[in-house]
Design an enzyme around this catalytic site. Structure first.
Site, short mmCIF file in Angstrom:
data_model
loop_
_atom_site.label_atom_id
_atom_site.label_comp_id
_atom_site.label_asym_id
_atom_site.label_seq_id
_atom_site.Cartn_x
_atom_site.Cartn_y
_atom_site.Cartn_z
N PHE A 1 0.86 -1.18 0.00
CA PHE A 1 0.00 0.00 0.00
C PHE A 1 0.90 1.23 0.00
O PHE A 1 1.72 1.41 0.91
CB PHE A 1 -0.91 0.06 1.23
CG PHE A 1 -1.66 1.38 1.32
CD1 PHE A 1 -2.93 1.51 0.78
CD2 PHE A 1 -1.08 2.49 1.93
CE1 PHE A 1 -3.62 2.72 0.85
CE2 PHE A 1 -1.76 3.71 2.00
CZ PHE A 1 -3.03 3.82 1.46
N GLU A 2 0.75 2.05 -1.02
CA GLU A 2 1.45 3.33 -1.07
C GLU A 2 0.56 4.33 -1.79
O GLU A 2 -0.06 4.00 -2.81
CB GLU A 2 2.77 3.23 -1.85
CG GLU A 2 3.87 2.47 -1.16
CD GLU A 2 5.13 2.40 -2.00
OE1 GLU A 2 6.22 2.32 -1.42
OE2 GLU A 2 5.02 2.44 -3.25
N ILE A 3 0.50 5.52 -1.27
CA ILE A 3 -0.02 6.66 -2.01
C ILE A 3 1.10 7.69 -1.96
O ILE A 3 1.48 8.15 -0.88
CB ILE A 3 -1.32 7.22 -1.40
CG1 ILE A 3 -2.44 6.17 -1.48
CG2 ILE A 3 -1.75 8.50 -2.13
CD1 ILE A 3 -3.77 6.63 -0.91
#
Length: 467
Positions: A311-313
């Site tokens: 998960f990365e933004i």
């Protein structure tokens, strides 16, 4: 005259100079020991200490407390952003479930484009299946030749030998060549794809993940408004045998480029070892002479904490910028992606702590996230679930209870294990360590001793928001 002395007195006279030498040696040794102890104390408690933010408040507040009225937000201009998933044709079912989940929890309102990447041509079945569930624009790209593969100069024979050795040593996924390709790709080549050039932000998706809370605000807009460049959810320890020389190699880049040991970088250094065991001679022995695993050349040890990059933004401009790409090339030329099994998650984590300020990073503590076997699931904000909001729709039947101090929006916990309503099933040690540079409010000595860590910066152990 001395020849007239009694023999016993002559013996004493002979021993006297020697005793003085021993006494002098003892005093010198005691002085050196004292100075070493003082130096070790100063080094651990002062040089490596992480000061509280100068702004006198936490630098990473949640973007939202509870649900927001989406109807008032969807009219705002979007950021240049994309949701990205690297998948195989065989992962259609897992990928479809993930995208359906993200559409239901977020993208059916904001309709950001979804980009699918594969190192092989897409099957008609995959393309058709994903077009059925994506509400907005959807694209399918094949990674160009030369980008998905080993470091330049590494032959198949050399790579094969590396993989065999890692299999013998029990390195997690060390024998899978495609996994090495994926880690290298996500560590550097990914950001320079032509398919991403038009975008500033990306949200990384993975087949098989689940999102347990609704996201009723635009995270890309909030990242831009608050100057954030990297967002994460879960922080864990890395498997030690996957990357024994990674920390040393990153720190070599730091020293070669005169990057100071600022607080964000110090958060990566292990402070658990008793300071009495850290005098300069021991650090020199461990770092420069023995070159111990996970130590830099000055004898500082990595605490192995890293963010889960599934998960990365994040801001694409940071990762395709000159500094990060220079770091990637420095790492790549060592062959460590294949000689060892360097993951993109620890590389991203070390890089953002090296090249970003603490205030430029964000913990998405309001995102309910599950990727086998770990999850985080915040408490629902009491009185802020907008149960009658027409655009958000009806609350899910499995919605967790609302609680004072909660900040989630319509979260359904227990994604990983039915009936397990914990906010996370992984210990908060690494979150506390890595968030410390941004935290003005910190857990007490007693909290740490009792192994109680805050859920996120700005919240105490009971979930109450504090400034």
């Amino acid at each position: 005259m001395k020849f007239l002395l009694h023999p016993s007195l002559q013996a004493i006279s002979r021993r006297l100079p020697r005793s003085r030498r021993v006494n002098l040696l003892f005093r010198l040794s005691a002085l050196i020991l004292l100075l070493s102890v003082l130096e070790a104390f100063y080094h651990s408690q002062v040089s490596l200490s992480i000061p509280r933010p100068a702004e006198h408040h936490n630098l990473d507040e949640p973007f939202s407390i509870g649900c927001q009225d989406v109807s008032k937000l969807v009219t705002r201009p979007r950021e240049s952003a994309v949701l990205v998933m690297l998948a195989r044709n065989s992962e259609l079912n897992e990928a479809r479930k993930t995208v359906e989940n993200v559409e239901e929890r977020f993208n059916k309102w904001f309709k950001y484009p979804v980009l699918f990447l594969n190192n092989e041509p897409w099957s008609e079945e995959f393309v058709r299946g994903m077009k059925e569930v994506v509400s907005g624009e959807v694209r399918f790209e094949v990674i160009p030749e030369g980008i998905w593969g080993p470091t330049a100069g590494l032959t198949e024979e050399v790579v094969g030998e590396y993989l065999r050795k890692q299999k013998e040593e029990g390195v997690y996924k060390g024998e899978i060549e495609g996994y090495h390709h994926m880690c290298r790709f996500y560590s550097g080549e990914f950001y320079n794809l032509d398919a991403l050039k038009e975008y500033k932000y990306y949200w990384r998706l993975e087949p098989g993940v689940s999102y347990g809370c609704s996201l009723t605000y635009d995270p890309f807009v909030m990242m831009a408004d608050r100057g954030k460049k990297y967002g994460y959810t879960v922080a864990l320890w890395e498997e030690p045998n996957t990357c024994p020389s990674l920390f040393r190699t990153v720190d070599e880049f730091r020293t070669q480029n005169n990057i100071p040991m600022h607080p964000n970088w110090k958060a990566m250094i292990d402070e658990e070892t008793n300071w009495l065991l850290k005098p300069a001679p021991i650090r020199w022995l461990l770092g420069k002479v023995l070159r111990r695993e996970h130590y830099d050349i000055k004898g500082e040890k990595w605490n192995l904490c890293h963010y889960w990059s599934n998960f990365e933004i994040a801001d694409l401009d940071f990762f395709r910028g000159e500094q990060y790409q220079k770091l990637f090339r420095h790492l790549d030329k060592t062959g460590g992606f294949y000689r060892e099994r360097w993951g993109d998650a620890p590389i991203h984590s070390l890089a953002v702590h090296l090249l970003l300020e603490a205030k430029e990073m964000h913990h998405f503590s309001d995102v309910g996230y599950y990727h086998e076997p770990f999850w985080q699931c915040p408490q629902n904000a009491k009185g802020k679930q907008l149960l009658d909001n027409e655009m958000i729709g009806k609350a899910p039947k499995g919605m967790s209870e609302e609680q004072e101090g909660g900040h989630g929006c319509r979260c359904e916990c227990g994604l990983g294990k039915k009936g397990d309503w914990r906010r996370r099933n992984n210990r908060g040690i690494c979150l506390e360590k890595l968030q410390r540079p941004a935290a003005y409010v910190r857990p007490s000595w007693w909290d740490l001793r009792r192994r109680r860590w805050p859920y996120s910066v700005g919240f105490d152990e009971e979930g109450r928001y504090v400034m």
